[in-house]
Design a protein around this motif. Structure first.
Motif, PDB file in Angstrom:
ATOM      1  N   LYS A   1      42.292  50.257  29.469  1.00  0.00           N
ATOM      2  CA  LYS A   1      42.458  50.339  30.925  1.00  0.00           C
ATOM      3  C   LYS A   1      42.631  48.946  31.522  1.00  0.00           C
ATOM      4  CE  LYS A   1      41.720  54.797  30.757  1.00  0.00           C
ATOM      5  NZ  LYS A   1      42.833  55.743  30.870  1.00  0.00           N
ATOM      6  N   LYS A   2      43.677  48.256  31.096  1.00  0.00           N
ATOM      7  CA  LYS A   2      43.873  46.864  31.475  1.00  0.00           C
ATOM      8  C   LYS A   2      44.053  46.711  32.984  1.00  0.00           C
ATOM      9  CE  LYS A   2      45.901  46.030  26.968  1.00  0.00           C
ATOM     10  NZ  LYS A   2      47.125  45.733  26.200  1.00  0.00           N
ATOM     11  N   PRO A   3      43.315  45.809  33.624  1.00  0.00           N
ATOM     12  CA  PRO A   3      43.336  45.670  35.083  1.00  0.00           C
ATOM     13  C   PRO A   3      44.703  45.300  35.639  1.00  0.00           C
ATOM     14  CG  PRO A   3      41.438  44.532  34.143  1.00  0.00           C
ATOM     15  CD  PRO A   3      42.320  44.926  33.001  1.00  0.00           C
TER      16      PRO A   3
ATOM     17  N   LYS B   1      36.401  42.917  32.969  1.00  0.00           N
ATOM     18  CA  LYS B   1      36.222  43.615  31.699  1.00  0.00           C
ATOM     19  C   LYS B   1      37.013  44.910  31.643  1.00  0.00           C
ATOM     20  CE  LYS B   1      33.374  40.439  30.436  1.00  0.00           C
ATOM     21  NZ  LYS B   1      33.799  39.418  29.440  1.00  0.00           N
ATOM     22  N   SER B   2      37.208  45.534  32.794  1.00  0.00           N
ATOM     23  CA  SER B   2      37.962  46.790  32.843  1.00  0.00           C
ATOM     24  C   SER B   2      38.608  46.925  34.210  1.00  0.00           C
ATOM     25  CB  SER B   2      37.053  47.986  32.569  1.00  0.00           C
ATOM     26  OG  SER B   2      36.160  48.188  33.667  1.00  0.00           O
ATOM     27  N   ALA B   3      39.447  47.939  34.344  1.00  0.00           N
ATOM     28  CA  ALA B   3      40.131  48.175  35.613  1.00  0.00           C
ATOM     29  C   ALA B   3      39.169  48.588  36.712  1.00  0.00           C
ATOM     30  CB  ALA B   3      41.203  49.259  35.422  1.00  0.00           C
ATOM     31  N   TRP B   4      38.043  49.158  36.339  1.00  0.00           N
ATOM     32  CA  TRP B   4      37.084  49.621  37.347  1.00  0.00           C
ATOM     33  C   TRP B   4      36.510  48.454  38.139  1.00  0.00           C
ATOM     34  CZ3 TRP B   4      38.358  54.322  37.601  1.00  0.00           C
ATOM     35  CH2 TRP B   4      38.640  55.073  36.461  1.00  0.00           C
ATOM     36  N   HIS B   5      36.543  47.251  37.590  1.00  0.00           N
ATOM     37  CA  HIS B   5      36.078  46.078  38.328  1.00  0.00           C
ATOM     38  C   HIS B   5      37.086  45.630  39.386  1.00  0.00           C
ATOM     39  CE1 HIS B   5      33.521  44.957  34.543  1.00  0.00           C
ATOM     40  NE2 HIS B   5      32.980  45.936  35.249  1.00  0.00           N
TER      41      HIS B   5
ATOM     42  N   LEU C   1      38.914  47.973  41.286  1.00  0.00           N
ATOM     43  CA  LEU C   1      38.960  48.978  42.358  1.00  0.00           C
ATOM     44  C   LEU C   1      38.217  48.564  43.628  1.00  0.00           C
ATOM     45  CD1 LEU C   1      38.604  52.311  40.330  1.00  0.00           C
ATOM     46  CD2 LEU C   1      40.671  51.296  41.320  1.00  0.00           C
ATOM     47  N   PRO C   2      37.041  47.910  43.546  1.00  0.00           N
ATOM     48  CA  PRO C   2      36.386  47.480  44.793  1.00  0.00           C
ATOM     49  C   PRO C   2      37.236  46.521  45.616  1.00  0.00           C
ATOM     50  CG  PRO C   2      34.818  47.441  42.975  1.00  0.00           C
ATOM     51  CD  PRO C   2      36.162  47.692  42.367  1.00  0.00           C
TER      52      PRO C   2
END
Length: 298
Positions: A39-41, A122-126, A128-129
């Motif tokens: 899930k590359k940012p 580390k992931s795409a979820w970082h 989203l904020p």
């Protein structure tokens, strides 16, 4: 009227080309993001940038469609508020997302031994904020448009002499002195971050170039890492953004100070407003051939 129709048709055609280009890039990187186990940012940032460009082009394209097809009283007050509001928000999102793309790519190509490596997402979820913050920030900055925009309600004879379907009601001086500094501060902060990250990437690419020259002189084979190729693409994209942004600002300032009404300059300024949204996907397509594997180290 014929020249006006041709001009608006060309503008609408370019807008549609830009929308199709951004849709291609967006769908490509969206599938790449879903298909990547990591899930590359960078995939998510490029998808968001393309989506922002699509919103901006649709907001402008709808107004041009009204002109080309002569739709009468198509936009009411609510329609005008939505279209102009989305236009303003998308412009701000384009600046913020482009800045985030530059900063993240600069962090990715930084040596792992440097302090920048600690900031590597580390992931795409970082990521989203940041998107949520960008939408809230630009939504609040553009909130004044909801109260200051109304439909003109022009008839067909008036439409032939005007492109303004949405009228800006005069705002109080207090509102102007709140909104304008916020917009200037937003642009300054994010373009400052963009400039710093771009300078950092140029420095790293220069060191890489010197290393390649040394290896070539030593008769050693060397292959450029994919993340450095991606950095070159991001720099080209940021150069495209800065060209259209500052040329648009300079021409807008010239038009505001000019006593005459130059239709040529106004048309050029309209094109510059959407230039980045139209051409940026084709910069990626031409540079990388829609091969997102090069956007992140393995």
């Amino acid at each position: 009227m014929v020249l006006q129709f041709i001009k608006e048709t060309i503008f609408l055609f370019m807008t549609m080309v830009g929308i199709l280009g951004n849709m291609s890039v967006s769908v490509n990187y969206m599938f790449s993001w879903w298909g990547s186990p990591e899930k590359k940012p960078i995939y998510l940032i490029l998808t968001h940038l393309s989506f922002t460009n699509i919103v901006l082009l649709l907001a402008k394209g709808l107004q041009k469609t009204i002109t080309v097809f002569g739709l009468r009283n198509f936009l009411d007050d609510i329609g005008c508020k939505i279209i102009v509001y989305l236009d303003r928000v998308a412009r701000g999102l384009s600046i913020c997302t482009s800045s985030l793309l530059t900063v993240v790519q600069a962090i990715i190509i930084s040596p792992r031994a440097s302090g920048w490596s600690r900031l590597r997402p580390k992931s795409a979820w970082h990521i989203l904020p940041f998107f949520s913050f960008f939408w809230i920030l630009n939504g609040l900055i553009s909130m004044n448009l909801i109260h200051s925009i109304t439909s003109t309600g022009l008839n067909m004879s008036q439409l032939s002499n005007s492109n303004n379907y949405c009228y800006f009601m005069p705002e109080s001086r207090e509102i102007k002195w709140i909104v304008l500094p916020l917009m200037v501060l937003r642009d300054a902060v994010f373009q400052g971050a963009m400039g710093g990250a771009s300078g950092h990437m140029i420095f790293l690419l220069h060191k890489h170039h010197q290393h390649v020259l040394y290896l070539q002189n030593s008769k050693l084979l060397y292959r450029t890492p994919p993340e450095l190729k991606a950095a070159q693409s991001v720099l080209l994209l940021m150069l495209c953004f800065l060209f259209f942004y500052w040329t648009d600002c300079a021409l807008s300032l010239f038009l505001s100070l000019s006593l005459g009404d130059s239709s040529l300059m106004i048309n050029i300024q309209k094109f510059l407003t959407l230039g980045y949204a139209i051409f940026s996907p084709f910069v990626l397509i031409h540079r990388d051939g829609l091969m997102p594997v090069c956007w992140h180290p393995h």
